[in-house]
Design a protein around this motif. Structure first.
Motif, PDB file in Angstrom:
ATOM      1  N   TYR A   1      -9.831   7.922   2.146  1.00 56.13           N
ATOM      2  CA  TYR A   1     -10.292   6.536   2.219  1.00 56.13           C
ATOM      3  C   TYR A   1     -10.431   5.984   0.810  1.00 56.13           C
ATOM      4  N   ASN A   2     -10.069   4.753   0.613  1.00 53.66           N
ATOM      5  CA  ASN A   2     -10.333   4.088  -0.667  1.00 53.66           C
ATOM      6  C   ASN A   2     -10.905   2.709  -0.398  1.00 53.66           C
ATOM      7  N   ARG A   3     -11.990   2.354  -1.154  1.00 61.30           N
ATOM      8  CA  ARG A   3     -12.652   1.077  -0.887  1.00 61.30           C
ATOM      9  C   ARG A   3     -11.749  -0.105  -1.198  1.00 61.30           C
ATOM     10  N   ASP A   4     -10.733   0.124  -2.059  1.00 63.46           N
ATOM     11  CA  ASP A   4      -9.768  -0.945  -2.344  1.00 63.46           C
ATOM     12  C   ASP A   4      -8.608  -0.816  -1.353  1.00 63.46           C
ATOM     13  N   TYR A   5      -8.493  -1.806  -0.444  1.00 64.41           N
ATOM     14  CA  TYR A   5      -7.487  -1.683   0.610  1.00 64.41           C
ATOM     15  C   TYR A   5      -6.061  -1.623   0.058  1.00 64.41           C
ATOM     16  N   LYS A   6      -5.826  -2.236  -1.121  1.00 65.89           N
ATOM     17  CA  LYS A   6      -4.475  -2.218  -1.691  1.00 65.89           C
ATOM     18  C   LYS A   6      -4.089  -0.806  -2.122  1.00 65.89           C
ATOM     19  N   VAL A   7      -5.047  -0.125  -2.769  1.00 62.37           N
ATOM     20  CA  VAL A   7      -4.817   1.257  -3.189  1.00 62.37           C
ATOM     21  C   VAL A   7      -4.564   2.117  -1.963  1.00 62.37           C
ATOM     22  N   PHE A   8      -5.383   1.873  -0.922  1.00 59.98           N
ATOM     23  CA  PHE A   8      -5.254   2.653   0.307  1.00 59.98           C
ATOM     24  C   PHE A   8      -3.866   2.440   0.924  1.00 59.98           C
ATOM     25  N   ALA A   9      -3.443   1.176   1.003  1.00 60.48           N
ATOM     26  CA  ALA A   9      -2.145   0.849   1.600  1.00 60.48           C
ATOM     27  C   ALA A   9      -1.013   1.524   0.828  1.00 60.48           C
ATOM     28  N   LYS A  10      -1.187   1.541  -0.497  1.00 64.04           N
ATOM     29  CA  LYS A  10      -0.155   2.150  -1.341  1.00 64.04           C
ATOM     30  C   LYS A  10      -0.055   3.659  -1.065  1.00 64.04           C
ATOM     31  N   THR A  11      -1.226   4.317  -0.971  1.00 60.33           N
ATOM     32  CA  THR A  11      -1.231   5.758  -0.696  1.00 60.33           C
ATOM     33  C   THR A  11      -0.573   6.041   0.648  1.00 60.33           C
ATOM     34  N   VAL A  12      -0.927   5.219   1.652  1.00 59.35           N
ATOM     35  CA  VAL A  12      -0.351   5.418   2.984  1.00 59.35           C
ATOM     36  C   VAL A  12       1.164   5.250   2.923  1.00 59.35           C
ATOM     37  N   ALA A  13       1.593   4.167   2.255  1.00 59.64           N
ATOM     38  CA  ALA A  13       3.033   3.895   2.164  1.00 59.64           C
ATOM     39  C   ALA A  13       3.760   5.049   1.496  1.00 59.64           C
ATOM     40  N   GLU A  14       3.153   5.579   0.423  1.00 60.98           N
ATOM     41  CA  GLU A  14       3.769   6.702  -0.290  1.00 60.98           C
ATOM     42  C   GLU A  14       3.872   7.930   0.606  1.00 60.98           C
TER      43      GLU A  14
END
Lengths: 267, 295
Positions: free
Chosen positions: B275-288
């Motif tokens: 989980y990351n509190r910054d949704y953009k960082v989270f989305a990037k990790t998921v995409a990767e």
């Protein structure tokens, strides 16, 4: 501050609780008249007897009623002491310097003390057994004749019930503000009387401001519901005069008659 | 250690008919430098708990130590405790009373330190008071020249709240406690107040304790969260870990941020990303992760 329960409604299932609030109001007023009609200690026994009977009938613990005189005890003592020294009739029975105590003064101040105590206990009995809403309804109903002279009876009753309803809310609010100011280092317990009075300002001003805010909100809410006063409004709880109410009023009338007769016989 | 609580219990009206157990056996340590969140339903006991921290409520049983001061009835250090541990109540703007903003903010300062007189040589001169008020006002983002002489009652809701907060931080408390600081504000006002609190953590009060209903606020700001229910601490952990206990939280009628919900749903599908509190960082990790899995 929450222990402030001066004559607050005490729920119980009794004849007195179920009585018509108007009857209770009339009985209480007549009872107060009775207290002041009394001449001579003997008649106080009738009045006290009537009160005790009513308390028992209301199924209230005697303690709850006696507790209501606590806040006025200082007032009673104060008036008694003043009367004792300054009442100017009767024979001097004790003298010390400029202090003179007369026999009439002793009698008078005892009368006053007993009257005040009976008065507060009697009126507390009414508020202990009657919900505030019923009481204001009763006042409205009894003042109805004044509508003929265009006196705003309904509005007056509404003002009274709103005022009563807001007491606990404002007490909660005061409690909150006191805590908040304490957290900012406010000190309400030390200093002389002027310092203490000044220390109240940070509580009173926010309390006043929030009362105005609440009043405005309530007025808006009433406007939004198109509230327009007493005309054509019906009541959720209707008053009904029953046998108990008639008997109650009759008994207080007989109490007054008994006292007047006793007065006539003794004096 | 900033706050140390051991076996703290509290009962309202212990003898009366309306007896209510507000806190049961709370044991908790809040460290210096933490941004600590407290979350729980209305009536869960969280307000009772925080009012213990600056001795507005005295412990009935158990021990409590705040900023090195033991909270016990009759202690002479309670006033200095309240100066060290600032408390911002819910809707703090309702406690404003001063004729001017400056007078209101200086109230706590004068109460705790006092004006310089012959009896109180360590007190503050009028000039020093003015400096401190100015400093506090600038910390909450209000210009001294513009607002100091105005009546606090003329200000907008958000400005009033800033004045009220300035009135607390003017004493530079080590610990700052806030009871739902953003309630009743619009989204922009909420963001501004939270930004303000983060700034205060950097400048005046390095330990922050915040009550909130809003899991997003908690997720965004807090390093550790305690969940209180029926007077007990049910969970106490980092937000990242807390949000993996979705079912338990739902059972307590608490919601979790939408990003955390997505994370948990993905985890059930076999895509386990932190989980990351910054949704953009989270989305990037998921995409990767997804792109990496496809390779």
């Amino acid at each position: 501050m929450r222990e402030f329960t001066f004559g607050q409604y005490y729920p119980a299932n009794s004849v007195v609780h179920k009585m018509d609030a108007r009857a209770k109001l009339i009985i209480t007023i007549a009872f107060i008249v009775a207290i002041f009609v009394v001449e001579g200690f003997f008649s106080f026994i009738y009045v006290a007897g009537f009160l005790v009977f009513a308390i028992l009938l209301a199924k209230l613990p005697i303690r709850a009623v006696v507790k209501t005189i606590k806040p006025i005890l200082i007032l009673v003592l104060f008036t008694a002491v003043l009367n004792l020294f300054f009442y100017q009739k009767g024979e001097i029975i004790w003298e010390f310097g400029f202090i003179k105590i007369r026999d009439e003064a002793v009698r008078f101040c005892l009368y006053m003390a007993i009257r005040l105590i009976l008065l507060v206990m009697g009126s507390s009995l009414m508020t202990l057994t009657t919900q505030p809403v019923e009481l204001t309804d009763a006042i409205e109903s009894l003042l109805t004749p004044l509508k003929w002279v265009r006196f705003p009876v309904h509005e007056l009753a509404l003002i009274m019930s709103i005022a009563l309803r807001y007491i606990p809310i404002l007490m909660d609010e005061a409690d909150r503000i006191i805590r908040a100011q304490k957290a900012r280092g406010a000190d309400f317990e030390s200093g002389n009387i002027f310092a203490r009075a000044k220390a109240m300002i940070p509580i009173l001003i926010p309390l006043l401001v929030s009362s105005f805010r609440r009043a405005n909100e309530l007025a808006d809410a009433m406007d939004a519901r198109c509230y327009s006063g007493g005309a054509n409004r019906t009541k959720f709880k209707q008053f009904h005069i029953g046998l108990n109410d008639v008997m109650g009023v009759m008994s207080v009338v007989s109490l007054i008659m008994l006292i007047i007769t006793t007065n006539a016989v003794l004096f | 250690m900033s706050i140390k609580i051991e076996n703290l219990s509290f009962i309202y009206n212990p003898k009366g008919a309306f007896k209510k157990e507000a806190l049961k056996n709370i044991t908790l340590t809040i460290n210096k430098g933490e941004f600590f969140g407290i979350i729980g339903h209305t009536g869960s006991g969280k307000s009772t708990l925080i009012q213990h921290f600056n001795a507005l409520i005295m412990p009935q049983s158990g021990t409590l130590e705040v900023a090195g001061i033991k909270v016990v009835e009759g202690s002479k250090e309670l006033k200095s405790l309240r100066a060290k541990c600032g408390m911002v109540f819910q809707y703090p703007e309702y406690q404003l009373f001063g004729e001017t903003v400056e007078e209101d903010i200086a109230f706590g300062l004068i109460n705790f330190i006092g004006k310089k007189t012959e009896k109180n040589p360590s007190g503050l001169t009028d000039q020093e008071i003015k400096e401190r008020v100015k400093e506090a006002m600038e910390l909450v983002g209000l210009s001294y020249n513009e607002f100091a002489m105005r009546s606090p009652f003329q200000l907008s809701g958000g400005q009033k709240r800033r004045v009220a907060i300035a009135g607390i931080i003017v004493t530079k408390p080590e610990i700052l406690i806030l009871d739902e600081p953003s309630s009743g504000l619009d989204p922009k006002g909420k963001q501004e107040i939270l930004q303000l609190i983060r700034n205060l953590k950097e400048t005046t009060s390095d330990t922050i304790i915040m009550i909130s209903h809003d899991m997003d606020e908690i997720a965004e700001n807090c390093s550790r969260v305690a969940v209180i229910a029926k007077g007990e601490i049910v969970m106490c952990m980092s937000p990242e870990e807390l949000f993996t206990h979705e079912e338990a939280l739902v059972g307590l009628s608490l919601d979790i941020p939408i990003v955390a919900k997505v994370r948990n749903a993905l985890a059930l599908k076999g895509i386990d990303v932190p989980y990351n509190r910054d949704y953009k960082v989270f989305a990037k990790t998921v995409a990767e992760k997804i792109a990496g899995g496809a390779k």
